[in-house]
Design an enzyme around this catalytic site. Structure first.
Site, short mmCIF file in Angstrom:
data_model
loop_
_atom_site.label_atom_id
_atom_site.label_comp_id
_atom_site.label_asym_id
_atom_site.label_seq_id
_atom_site.Cartn_x
_atom_site.Cartn_y
_atom_site.Cartn_z
NE ARG A 45 0.36 1.50 3.40
CZ ARG A 45 1.31 2.01 3.65
NH1 ARG A 45 2.51 1.62 3.79
NH2 ARG A 45 1.02 3.26 3.88
N GLY A 46 0.09 2.43 -0.17
CA GLY A 46 1.04 3.70 -0.35
C GLY A 46 1.12 3.83 -1.76
CB ALA A 47 0.53 7.02 -3.57
NE ARG A 87 -6.00 0.85 -1.70
CZ ARG A 87 -5.46 1.36 -0.65
NH1 ARG A 87 -4.20 1.21 -0.41
NH2 ARG A 87 -6.03 2.00 0.30
CD GLN A 194 -2.91 2.74 6.99
OE1 GLN A 194 -3.40 2.95 8.00
NE2 GLN A 194 -3.15 2.72 6.03
CG ASP A 235 -3.01 8.08 -1.23
OD1 ASP A 235 -3.09 8.48 0.02
OD2 ASP A 235 -2.59 6.80 -1.44
CG ASN A 245 -2.01 11.43 3.04
OD1 ASN A 245 -1.65 10.45 2.19
ND2 ASN A 245 -1.71 11.57 4.22
O1 MRU Z 1 -4.50 3.17 2.25
P1 MRU Z 1 -2.90 3.39 2.34
O2 MRU Z 1 -1.98 2.83 3.19
O3 MRU Z 1 -2.55 3.02 1.03
O4 MRU Z 1 -2.72 4.77 2.14
C1 MRU Z 1 -1.50 5.31 2.13
C2 MRU Z 1 -1.20 6.79 2.25
O5 MRU Z 1 -2.21 7.60 2.35
C3 MRU Z 1 -0.18 7.50 2.32
O6 MRU Z 1 0.03 8.72 3.27
C4 MRU Z 1 0.17 7.98 0.57
O7 MRU Z 1 -0.27 6.77 -0.21
C5 MRU Z 1 1.62 8.31 0.52
S1 MRU Z 1 2.60 7.13 0.38
C6 MRU Z 1 4.24 7.92 0.01
#
Ligand code: MRU
Length: 348
Positions: A45-47, A87, A194, A235, A245
């Site tokens: 996960r994470g963009a 997603r 997270q 995101d 985000n």
């Molecule tokens: O649902 P997630 O864990 O994928 O959400 C991640 C976030 O909101 C992060 O802050 C975002 O993707 C930036 S990651 C460098």
């Protein structure tokens, strides 16, 4: 520093983030459908991390498609369409898929075996470029921090959320590399945790001081002078600087403004979506409310009660002090400054 994505011998290896910090296990994936599910189920996960993962998922898919061009192109287009919607909120996913697809559509004369090599090279290039972008944005962001600071962050925008180094935590790492004394306050980030599970894990591993707080403590921490700056990831960032985000980010931004604390967003230009004029157009992922009602095996609310789980929120641009990218720092008016940052990334 951890790198959560690895590709070798035609197998994608992902650190299973659902199990951290208790277990450090790697999943080995050979099927593109498994990659779609891993993104959807938050194995990764994470963009930026889901963008790079999707690119490798398409490499796996390309290896299984027919060896003749029209059939390959048709199958690849269909796989890209499914991968891109695993997603909805992080634009890096669609961005990475679009880049891979463009390679195929731009080379109608190439053989399928040649395309497979090009696609693997492209995925690898994205992975390497993401780490480089994070190091660059980290160093731009580190200059904005004082020599002795406590940074509050929300969710995990670290090495685990990227190909490596991190965005918000990239700023922290770069500040540490510059010799600054940095400690991190990590919002636990309900419901997937997270902050408590992932941000704390990777900072602890790297010896960077980190204190976990529950999400409802950040106002108190700001009011009592315990926070010098907020740094979060993103995101998707709309052309006007509105930022999507992790759910709860907006709340933190409002509090930061109330207390006169700078609120920085750290993100590579691949997270900026100039096609959307404001944050109102950003799709917000709705996840299963069950994930809110249960922690581990334990149910937190009576059976039969429902819960809402919007997974992201929008922080209006007016609350954002600056957006830190790999090509430099953007400040308001963002319509202008984000265009300049994106053009610099593509050599424009
Ligand atoms: O649902 P997630 O864990 O994928 O959400 C991640 C976030 O909101 C992060 O802050 C975002 O993707 C930036 S990651 C460098």
């Amino acid at each position: 520093m951890i790198q959560p994505i690895a590709f070798r011998d035609n197998t994608l290896r992902l650190l299973d983030q659902r199990l951290l910090p208790a277990h450090e296990e790697w999943l080995e994936l050979a099927e593109p459908q498994q990659v779609i599910e891993a993104i959807r189920d938050l194995v990764v996960r994470g963009a930026p991390a889901i963008g790079v993962t999707a690119a490798y998922g398409l490499v796996l898919g390309a290896g299984q498609l027919p060896d003749s061009r029209p059939e390959f192109d048709e199958g690849f287009a269909e796989l890209c369409a499914r991968m891109a919607v695993a997603r909805p909120t992080a634009v890096n996913l669609a961005w990475a898929v679009r880049r891979m697809r463009a390679l195929v559509t731009a080379t109608p004369e190439a053989s399928v075996s040649g395309l497979r090599v090009m696609l693997l090279d492209e995925a690898r290039a994205m992975q390497v470029a993401d780490v480089e972008a994070n190091r660059a944005l980290g160093h731009h962001g580190a200059k904005l921090l004082g020599d002795e600071v406590t940074v509050l962050t929300h969710c995990n925008a670290g090495a685990l959320a990227t190909a490596g180094y991190g965005t918000a935590l990239g700023v922290v790492r770069a500040a540490v590399e510059l010799g600054k004394s940095v400690s991190v306050l990590a919002d636990e980030t309900r419901p997937y945790l997270q902050g408590a599970r992932l941000t704390a894990w990777e900072l602890h591993r790297d010896g960077i001081p980190c204190t976990v707080i529950t999400d409802n403590m950040s106002g108190h921490m700001m009011q009592t002078g315990a926070v010098d700056a907020v740094v979060v990831g993103a995101d998707r960032i709309a052309a006007n600087g509105d930022v999507a985000n992790k759910i709860g980010t907006y709340m933190v931004a409002v509090l930061a403004r109330e207390h006169g604390i700078p609120f920085y967003v750290a993100a590579p230009t691949s997270t900026i979506d100039l096609e959307l004029s404001t944050g109102d157009e950003i799709p917000i992922e709705e996840r299963d409310g069950e994930e809110v009602l249960v922690i581990g095996e334990e149910r937190m609310a009576p059976l039969g009660v429902s819960a809402a789980y919007p997974a992201f929120d929008i922080t209006p641009a007016r609350l954002v002090t600056a957006i830190i990218t790999e090509t430099g720092v953007a400040i308001a008016p963002y319509e202008e400054s984000l265009r300049v940052r994106c053009a610099a990334a593509t050599g424009g």
